[in-house]
Design an enzyme around this catalytic site. Structure first.
Site, short mmCIF file in Angstrom:
data_model
loop_
_atom_site.label_atom_id
_atom_site.label_comp_id
_atom_site.label_asym_id
_atom_site.label_seq_id
_atom_site.Cartn_x
_atom_site.Cartn_y
_atom_site.Cartn_z
N GLY A 205 0.88 -1.19 0.00
CA GLY A 205 0.00 0.17 0.05
C GLY A 205 0.69 1.39 -0.10
O GLY A 205 2.07 1.21 0.18
N PRO A 206 0.18 2.30 -0.10
CA PRO A 206 1.01 3.74 -0.28
C PRO A 206 1.67 3.91 1.13
O PRO A 206 1.32 3.45 2.38
CB PRO A 206 -0.10 4.81 -0.47
CG PRO A 206 -1.50 3.86 -1.01
CD PRO A 206 -1.21 2.70 -0.35
N PRO A 207 2.41 4.94 1.25
CA PRO A 207 2.96 5.43 2.53
C PRO A 207 2.21 5.92 3.52
O PRO A 207 1.21 6.58 3.09
CB PRO A 207 4.36 6.27 2.09
CG PRO A 207 4.49 6.12 0.79
CD PRO A 207 3.29 5.50 0.12
N THR A 212 3.05 -0.72 9.09
CA THR A 212 3.76 -1.24 10.08
C THR A 212 3.01 -1.07 11.48
O THR A 212 3.20 -2.02 12.32
CB THR A 212 4.82 -0.34 10.11
OG1 THR A 212 5.75 -0.20 8.96
CG2 THR A 212 5.94 -0.41 11.59
N HIS A 427 -9.82 34.82 -10.07
CA HIS A 427 -9.33 33.43 -10.52
C HIS A 427 -10.01 32.45 -9.54
O HIS A 427 -10.54 31.46 -10.27
CB HIS A 427 -7.88 33.24 -10.33
CG HIS A 427 -7.00 31.91 -10.65
ND1 HIS A 427 -6.34 31.91 -11.81
CD2 HIS A 427 -7.20 30.82 -9.92
CE1 HIS A 427 -6.04 30.87 -11.82
NE2 HIS A 427 -6.54 30.04 -10.48
N GLU A 428 -9.90 32.75 -8.43
CA GLU A 428 -10.74 31.72 -7.57
C GLU A 428 -12.21 31.45 -7.85
O GLU A 428 -12.87 30.37 -7.58
CB GLU A 428 -10.49 31.85 -6.08
CG GLU A 428 -8.85 31.73 -5.63
CD GLU A 428 -8.07 30.46 -6.07
OE1 GLU A 428 -9.03 29.52 -6.08
OE2 GLU A 428 -6.94 30.37 -6.60
N HIS A 431 -12.99 29.25 -10.78
CA HIS A 431 -13.00 27.97 -10.62
C HIS A 431 -14.28 27.43 -9.73
O HIS A 431 -14.95 26.73 -10.29
CB HIS A 431 -11.73 27.65 -9.53
CG HIS A 431 -10.39 27.47 -9.97
ND1 HIS A 431 -10.13 26.84 -11.23
CD2 HIS A 431 -9.38 28.24 -9.65
CE1 HIS A 431 -9.09 26.97 -11.46
NE2 HIS A 431 -8.38 27.83 -10.55
#
Length: 604
Positions: A205-207, A212, A427-428, A431
């Site tokens: 899997g990804p980090p 662990t 700009h925002e 979006h």
């Protein structure tokens, strides 16, 4: 408690110490020893020896007001004080004494040889022995001669350790590992039906997803010895030492069976073996060969189970991942919405949190976050509460900590000009407006034009309502259109472009290329894979697998797709120009607005 070791000193330090000891000995100890061997006599004895012609070498030391002399055989050294005597020089000439101008040797020749030759050799030999023992101790662990000995850590069941209840968001992985623990506790239940447990389980899997931590949870739940070691611990400077460590590890495991052996980052020794004549790593391959032999040598009733974790399963040797060695592969993926909420609640037990926190909303805002990132979000919220002088973390702290993880801290010293601030606001809003006018886009959660330490001058946060595992072609195209909405707003209002859309351009191009080369959404190429992904858990680097002519056609279609969605964004903003201006002015004044405020103004 973790042992704090002093920093290692370079070898030149020890040699400098040895040279300093020798210099101090020659300049201090040698003159002192020489003075101890000089016999002091009166001046009359000196005159008698001169008259009897019993003088050997004579040295007149006017500064020290003394005369140092030897007898005729030069077997003894004497000294006497100087008395004004005009006949001294003539008396010494008549006695036959030597005036060579050399300093009289005041030590025994044998002693001088021992001190000037033998002592330095002894010091440097002792220094070499000390340094060699230290190097062997550093390479072999606590035992100075522990070459080839395994330095695996052994854990046993602990009431204070991590349990399965402390691990959330990975229910499937926990079920697999719980089965292993139950088998070790009661193997007869499985043997009655003829079932055997896998010899090896590979966690991939990804980090930051908790591989662990799951292994530590097994150590906390199991009532058997648990050996933990990293793959890099097998890598040694000397050829054969890694294989020897593998043999020693499995020897200990067999002696304490039933038990569990956990190898973290197994790709350090388990990479595919090189078939070429050159370029191979003999030490790593020998270690891998020994690991394969040990795992294949187990019998069904030994009770030794191998756990391993890696971020790069595609790089492992096929002989290692085949059934009979690692029989089961357990994916430990990024958590879904419910998993993120459970992980946040587990980590929130460690801090003081307000009772009205909406964990579901926080989990939706943290879409795509790993377990380690969620733990960091909770900790950042606690730190923010302390900075503000509060004794518990509130909803606002958690939401702000998500923004810190995504975009960094607010840059308090960054002052934008009025023109720049206005450009960022349009700009925002560009979006957000394009996203809101498309039915399949995620709703807007927050819009801000406060600069962040990541370099962003502002951002628009979109939050999915629930779990989203598949995306249609229409949704992907809408996402590209949303990414181009910021630049489209700048072009519509200011009739120019700025550098603020660099990240938007990069993401839109990457998404459009994936649609054509990997998702089969091009009518010309149909369902043909033109790109391969490597290291899917470590960023997913892609490489083209086609001819140069096909690559040129891919580039043309990518440009066409992005351009088409850019025109779509321009059309949406042109049709809603009044709302664009109104929302941009409001954001310019407030600097940060919520999704509810945005939708309220948009729907008026």
């Amino acid at each position: 408690m973790k042992e704090v070791r002093p920093p290692k000193r370079p070898l030149i330090f020890y040699y400098c110490v040895a040279m300093l000891i020798l210099l101090l000995f020659n300049f201090l100890a040698m003159p002192w020893m020489a003075r101890q061997q000089i016999q002091e006599v009166d001046y009359g004895t000196f005159m008698d020896m001169a008259e009897n012609q019993d003088l050997g070498q004579v040295e007149i030391q006017e500064q020290e007001n003394q005369i140092v002399f030897t007898n005729k055989d030069e077997t003894a050294v004497y000294s006497t004080g100087m008395i004004p005597d005009p006949d001294l020089k003539q008396m010494l000439k008549d006695s036959g004494a030597e005036f060579s101008g050399q300093v009289i040797q005041q030590t025994d020749p044998i002693l001088s040889f021992l001190l000037t030759w033998i002592l330095p050799i002894v010091i440097f030999v002792a220094l070499g022995q000390y340094l060699s023992r230290r190097m062997m101790k550093n390479m072999g662990g606590p035992n100075a001669m522990a070459f080839g000995k395994s330095n695996a850590k052994v854990y046993v069941k602990s009431s204070e350790g991590i349990k399965f209840s402390d691990v959330a968001g990975e229910d499937e992985a926990k079920d697999n590992l719980k089965e292993i623990v139950e088998y070790l506790h009661d193997p007869k239940k499985y043997q009655e039906i003829g079932a055997t447990m896998p010899k090896g389980i590979l966690l991939v899997g990804p980090p930051g997803t908790g591989k662990t931590m799951l292994a530590k949870a097994v150590a906390g739940e199991a009532n058997v010895p648990f050996f933990s070691i990293s793959g890099s611990d097998f890598v040694e400077m000397f050829v054969g030492m890694g294989a020897s460590k593998v043999r020693d590890l499995f020897k200990q495991a067999k002696e304490k069976a039933p038990c569990i052996v956990f190898i973290d980052e197994i790709d350090a020794i388990g990479q595919k073996r090189n078939s070429g004549a050159y370029g191979g790593n003999d030490e790593r391959e020998q270690t891998l060969n020994q690991l394969l032999t040990e795992m294949d040598g187990f019998e069904g009733n030994t009770g030794v189970i191998i756990l391993a974790a890696t971020n790069r399963p595609e790089s492992l040797d096929p002989a290692l991942t085949r059934p009979g060695r690692f029989d089961r592969r357990v994916p430990v993926e990024l958590p879904d919405l419910q998993g993120r909420e459970d992980i946040l609640k587990v980590h929130a037990k460690k801090i003081k949190v307000a009772e009205d926190v909406d964990w579901g909303k926080v989990a939706r805002m943290a879409s795509g976050a790993s377990g380690a990132e969620l733990a960091n979000i909770v900790n950042e919220a606690a730190l923010r509460a302390v900075r503000d002088g509060r004794r518990f973390a509130a909803q606002a702290d958690l939401e702000e900590s998500i923004e810190v993880v995504i975009a960094g801290y607010q840059k308090k010293n960054a002052i934008l000009t009025d023109q720049e601030k206005k450009v960022v606001a349009y700009h925002e809003i560009g979006h957000a407006l394009v996203a809101a006018k498309q039915t399949n886009s995620a709703p807007v959660q927050k819009i801000t034009i406060v600069p962040r330490t990541s370099g962003a001058l502002g951002y628009t946060m979109q939050v999915e309502e629930g779990n989203h595992y598949l995306m249609s072609q229409e949704e992907l195209e809408n996402k590209i259109a949303t990414l181009t909405g910021g630049r489209a707003a700048e072009e519509l209002v200011f009739h120019s472009a700025s550098t603020g859309a660099s990240n938007d351009i990069e993401q839109a191009t990457k998404l459009a290329r994936a649609m054509i080369t990997r998702y089969g959404m091009s009518p010309d190429f149909d369902m043909v894979a033109l790109e391969t992904v490597q290291n899917q858990y470590l960023g997913g680097d892609a490489s083209l697998a086609c001819s140069a002519e096909t690559a040129a056609e891919i580039d043309r279609q990518v440009v066409e797709l992005v351009k088409r969605q850019h025109e779509k964004a321009n059309r949406i903003l042109s049709e809603n120009r009044e709302k664009l201006d109104e929302l941009a002015r409001y954001l310019y004044e407030k600097e940060t607005i919520t999704g509810d405020e945005f939708m309220e103004i948009l729907n008026q």
